[in-house]
Design a protein around this motif. Structure first.
Motif, PDB file in Angstrom:
ATOM      1  N   VAL A 109       0.835  -1.208   0.000  1.00  0.00           N
ATOM      2  CA  VAL A 109       0.000   0.000   0.000  1.00  0.00           C
ATOM      3  C   VAL A 109       0.870   1.257   0.000  1.00  0.00           C
ATOM      4  CG1 VAL A 109      -1.661   1.356   1.341  1.00  0.00           C
ATOM      5  CG2 VAL A 109      -1.997  -1.109   1.041  1.00  0.00           C
ATOM      6  N   THR A 110       1.948   1.238   0.773  1.00  0.00           N
ATOM      7  CA  THR A 110       2.876   2.376   0.776  1.00  0.00           C
ATOM      8  C   THR A 110       3.401   2.610  -0.629  1.00  0.00           C
ATOM      9  OG1 THR A 110       3.575   1.938   3.062  1.00  0.00           O
ATOM     10  CG2 THR A 110       5.042   3.284   1.707  1.00  0.00           C
ATOM     11  N   GLY A 111       3.854   1.551  -1.282  1.00  0.00           N
ATOM     12  CA  GLY A 111       4.371   1.671  -2.637  1.00  0.00           C
ATOM     13  C   GLY A 111       3.326   2.138  -3.627  1.00  0.00           C
ATOM     14  N   TRP A 112       2.104   1.627  -3.483  1.00  0.00           N
ATOM     15  CA  TRP A 112       1.022   1.998  -4.408  1.00  0.00           C
ATOM     16  C   TRP A 112       0.707   3.488  -4.297  1.00  0.00           C
ATOM     17  CZ3 TRP A 112      -3.974   3.946  -4.127  1.00  0.00           C
ATOM     18  CH2 TRP A 112      -4.753   3.800  -5.277  1.00  0.00           C
ATOM     19  N   LEU A 113       0.653   3.991  -3.073  1.00  0.00           N
ATOM     20  CA  LEU A 113       0.361   5.409  -2.879  1.00  0.00           C
ATOM     21  C   LEU A 113       1.498   6.294  -3.400  1.00  0.00           C
ATOM     22  CD1 LEU A 113      -1.210   5.264   0.696  1.00  0.00           C
ATOM     23  CD2 LEU A 113      -2.389   5.780  -1.446  1.00  0.00           C
ATOM     24  N   VAL A 114       2.744   5.843  -3.224  1.00  0.00           N
ATOM     25  CA  VAL A 114       3.874   6.610  -3.751  1.00  0.00           C
ATOM     26  C   VAL A 114       3.836   6.613  -5.276  1.00  0.00           C
ATOM     27  CG1 VAL A 114       6.391   6.710  -3.949  1.00  0.00           C
ATOM     28  CG2 VAL A 114       5.342   6.230  -1.744  1.00  0.00           C
ATOM     29  N   GLU A 115       3.500   5.490  -5.873  1.00  0.00           N
ATOM     30  CA  GLU A 115       3.420   5.403  -7.337  1.00  0.00           C
ATOM     31  C   GLU A 115       2.374   6.357  -7.899  1.00  0.00           C
ATOM     32  OE1 GLU A 115       4.781   0.736  -7.899  1.00  0.00           O
ATOM     33  OE2 GLU A 115       2.673   1.309  -8.100  1.00  0.00           O
ATOM     34  N   ARG A 116       1.312   6.577  -7.138  1.00  0.00           N
ATOM     35  CA  ARG A 116       0.264   7.498  -7.609  1.00  0.00           C
ATOM     36  C   ARG A 116       0.790   8.934  -7.667  1.00  0.00           C
ATOM     37  NH1 ARG A 116      -1.010   3.113  -7.774  1.00  0.00           N
ATOM     38  NH2 ARG A 116      -0.352   3.517  -9.880  1.00  0.00           N
ATOM     39  N   GLY A 117       1.923   9.186  -7.043  1.00  0.00           N
ATOM     40  CA  GLY A 117       2.526  10.523  -7.078  1.00  0.00           C
ATOM     41  C   GLY A 117       3.310  10.784  -8.343  1.00  0.00           C
ATOM     42  N   LEU A 126       4.753  11.278   0.434  1.00  0.00           N
ATOM     43  CA  LEU A 126       5.582  10.214   0.985  1.00  0.00           C
ATOM     44  C   LEU A 126       5.244   9.957   2.450  1.00  0.00           C
ATOM     45  CD1 LEU A 126       8.985  11.160  -0.677  1.00  0.00           C
ATOM     46  CD2 LEU A 126       7.714   9.042  -1.066  1.00  0.00           C
ATOM     47  N   VAL A 127       5.075  11.032   3.209  1.00  0.00           N
ATOM     48  CA  VAL A 127       4.715  10.878   4.623  1.00  0.00           C
ATOM     49  C   VAL A 127       3.338  10.210   4.738  1.00  0.00           C
ATOM     50  CG1 VAL A 127       4.128  12.082   6.760  1.00  0.00           C
ATOM     51  CG2 VAL A 127       6.110  12.821   5.429  1.00  0.00           C
ATOM     52  N   ALA A 128       2.383  10.696   3.932  1.00  0.00           N
ATOM     53  CA  ALA A 128       1.027  10.138   3.975  1.00  0.00           C
ATOM     54  C   ALA A 128       1.028   8.660   3.595  1.00  0.00           C
ATOM     55  CB  ALA A 128       0.115  10.923   3.040  1.00  0.00           C
ATOM     56  N   ALA A 129       1.808   8.307   2.580  1.00  0.00           N
ATOM     57  CA  ALA A 129       1.890   6.914   2.142  1.00  0.00           C
ATOM     58  C   ALA A 129       2.433   6.028   3.249  1.00  0.00           C
ATOM     59  CB  ALA A 129       2.774   6.805   0.900  1.00  0.00           C
ATOM     60  N   CYS A 130       3.453   6.507   3.924  1.00  0.00           N
ATOM     61  CA  CYS A 130       4.041   5.736   5.033  1.00  0.00           C
ATOM     62  C   CYS A 130       3.074   5.608   6.207  1.00  0.00           C
ATOM     63  CB  CYS A 130       5.347   6.386   5.490  1.00  0.00           C
ATOM     64  SG  CYS A 130       6.688   6.281   4.290  1.00  0.00           S
ATOM     65  N   LEU A 131       2.334   6.677   6.485  1.00  0.00           N
ATOM     66  CA  LEU A 131       1.379   6.627   7.593  1.00  0.00           C
ATOM     67  C   LEU A 131       0.224   5.681   7.290  1.00  0.00           C
ATOM     68  CD1 LEU A 131       1.182  10.398   8.642  1.00  0.00           C
ATOM     69  CD2 LEU A 131       2.229   8.523   9.934  1.00  0.00           C
ATOM     70  N   VAL A 132      -0.275   5.734   6.056  1.00  0.00           N
ATOM     71  CA  VAL A 132      -1.407   4.870   5.693  1.00  0.00           C
ATOM     72  C   VAL A 132      -0.967   3.412   5.571  1.00  0.00           C
ATOM     73  CG1 VAL A 132      -3.112   4.343   3.906  1.00  0.00           C
ATOM     74  CG2 VAL A 132      -2.670   6.721   4.538  1.00  0.00           C
ATOM     75  N   GLY A 133       0.093   3.187   4.774  1.00  0.00           N
ATOM     76  CA  GLY A 133       0.530   1.812   4.550  1.00  0.00           C
ATOM     77  C   GLY A 133       1.373   1.247   5.677  1.00  0.00           C
ATOM     78  N   GLY A 134       2.381   2.019   6.096  1.00  0.00           N
ATOM     79  CA  GLY A 134       3.325   1.517   7.079  1.00  0.00           C
ATOM     80  C   GLY A 134       2.844   1.565   8.511  1.00  0.00           C
ATOM     81  N   VAL A 135       1.764   2.304   8.757  1.00  0.00           N
ATOM     82  CA  VAL A 135       1.204   2.366  10.110  1.00  0.00           C
ATOM     83  C   VAL A 135      -0.236   1.840  10.105  1.00  0.00           C
ATOM     84  CG1 VAL A 135       0.652   3.832  12.094  1.00  0.00           C
ATOM     85  CG2 VAL A 135       2.669   4.342  10.706  1.00  0.00           C
ATOM     86  N   LYS A 171       9.042   7.292  12.458  1.00  0.00           N
ATOM     87  CA  LYS A 171       9.595   6.429  11.405  1.00  0.00           C
ATOM     88  C   LYS A 171       9.052   6.827  10.034  1.00  0.00           C
ATOM     89  CE  LYS A 171       9.716   2.396  14.455  1.00  0.00           C
ATOM     90  NZ  LYS A 171       9.055   1.090  14.719  1.00  0.00           N
ATOM     91  N   ALA A 172       7.761   7.165   9.983  1.00  0.00           N
ATOM     92  CA  ALA A 172       7.148   7.552   8.713  1.00  0.00           C
ATOM     93  C   ALA A 172       7.783   8.827   8.164  1.00  0.00           C
ATOM     94  CB  ALA A 172       5.643   7.748   8.894  1.00  0.00           C
ATOM     95  N   VAL A 173       8.013   9.795   9.048  1.00  0.00           N
ATOM     96  CA  VAL A 173       8.616  11.058   8.616  1.00  0.00           C
ATOM     97  C   VAL A 173      10.060  10.831   8.163  1.00  0.00           C
ATOM     98  CG1 VAL A 173       9.358  13.351   9.377  1.00  0.00           C
ATOM     99  CG2 VAL A 173       7.120  12.460  10.089  1.00  0.00           C
ATOM    100  N   ILE A 174      10.819  10.053   8.939  1.00  0.00           N
ATOM    101  CA  ILE A 174      12.210   9.776   8.575  1.00  0.00           C
ATOM    102  C   ILE A 174      12.269   9.001   7.263  1.00  0.00           C
ATOM    103  CG2 ILE A 174      14.301   8.525   9.248  1.00  0.00           C
ATOM    104  CD1 ILE A 174      13.519   9.116  12.175  1.00  0.00           C
ATOM    105  N   THR A 175      11.376   8.029   7.098  1.00  0.00           N
ATOM    106  CA  THR A 175      11.334   7.264   5.848  1.00  0.00           C
ATOM    107  C   THR A 175      11.084   8.183   4.662  1.00  0.00           C
ATOM    108  OG1 THR A 175      10.490   5.284   6.960  1.00  0.00           O
ATOM    109  CG2 THR A 175      10.138   5.437   4.590  1.00  0.00           C
ATOM    110  N   ALA A 176      10.129   9.102   4.819  1.00  0.00           N
ATOM    111  CA  ALA A 176       9.811  10.030   3.735  1.00  0.00           C
ATOM    112  C   ALA A 176      11.013  10.903   3.384  1.00  0.00           C
ATOM    113  CB  ALA A 176       8.620  10.903   4.135  1.00  0.00           C
TER     114      ALA A 176
END
Length: 204
Positions: A109-117, A126-135, A171-176
């Motif tokens: 899901v994280t990857g899918w949301l990033v791809e939509r960008g 990137l932050v939103a993708a990590c929060l939705v998918g990674g959290v 973690k989501a912010v750092i990942t982004a």
């Protein structure tokens, strides 16, 4: 038959297999510092979810999920690749089992949301993708399984899991930030760009 085999090989470029292997190894390495249990929670806090988010943000949907799948298969085979040196089928019967299973759709899901960008996913995306998918997605799998295995109510388990939120948001912010920096330095690290190039070369 030879043509079909050739097409199958082209679907999985060697460079993609190498990236998948590198990120599976990265997630494993992030388990080396160990884990921390807080407030009596049966599920420990680890750095490995950071690796899961990063895999999705940089590799994209299916490659990110594949990196996680490789790690989980190796863990199931008995390799001690989880935080604290855990491994084997037994880990999938522990309270943290749902969170482990959630890593796979979480990365996807994280990857899918990033791809939509598109070719230039912004930091907010990137932050939103990590929060939705990674959290969010990982919690969606992890909390109900933890409640079922521990016998606690769903509400009580949600409250216990709230202790993870500050760290997971960080973690989501750092990942982004890491993903954004990597993608600026190496445009091919943008999932949408990489996907276009692979398709142009006749791959997936």
């Amino acid at each position: 038959m030879k043509d079909e085999a050739h097409r199958q090989v082209r679907r999985f470029p060697t460079s993609d297999l190498a990236r998948v292997a590198v990120f599976a190894a990265l997630i494993a390495v992030l388990g080396l510092p160990g884990s921390i249990n807080v407030f009596g929670n049966a599920v420990p806090i680890t750095l490995q979810t950071f690796g899961v988010m990063l895999a999705g943000a940089i590799l994209g949907t299916w490659r990110g999920a594949l990196a996680v799948a490789v790690l989980l298969v190796l863990v199931a085979a008995g390799l001690p690749l989880l935080a604290g040196g855990r491994g084997g089928l037994g880990v999938f019967a522990l309270p943290s089992a749902g969170f482990l299973i959630g890593w796979l759709p979480g990365a996807a899901v994280t990857g899918w949301l990033v791809e939509r960008g598109g070719r230039t996913p912004g930091l907010v995306r990137l932050v939103a993708a990590c929060l939705v998918g990674g959290v969010g997605v990982i919690y969606l799998f992890g909390i109900p399984v933890q409640a079922a295995i521990t016998g606690l109510s769903l509400g009580k388990t949600i409250l216990l899991s709230a202790a993870f939120l500050p760290g997971d948001i960080a973690k989501a912010v750092i990942t982004a930030l890491v993903a954004r920096g990597t993608q600026r330095a190496y445009p091919d690290a943008v999932p949408a760009v990489h996907r276009e190039r692979v398709r142009a070369a006749g791959g997936r």
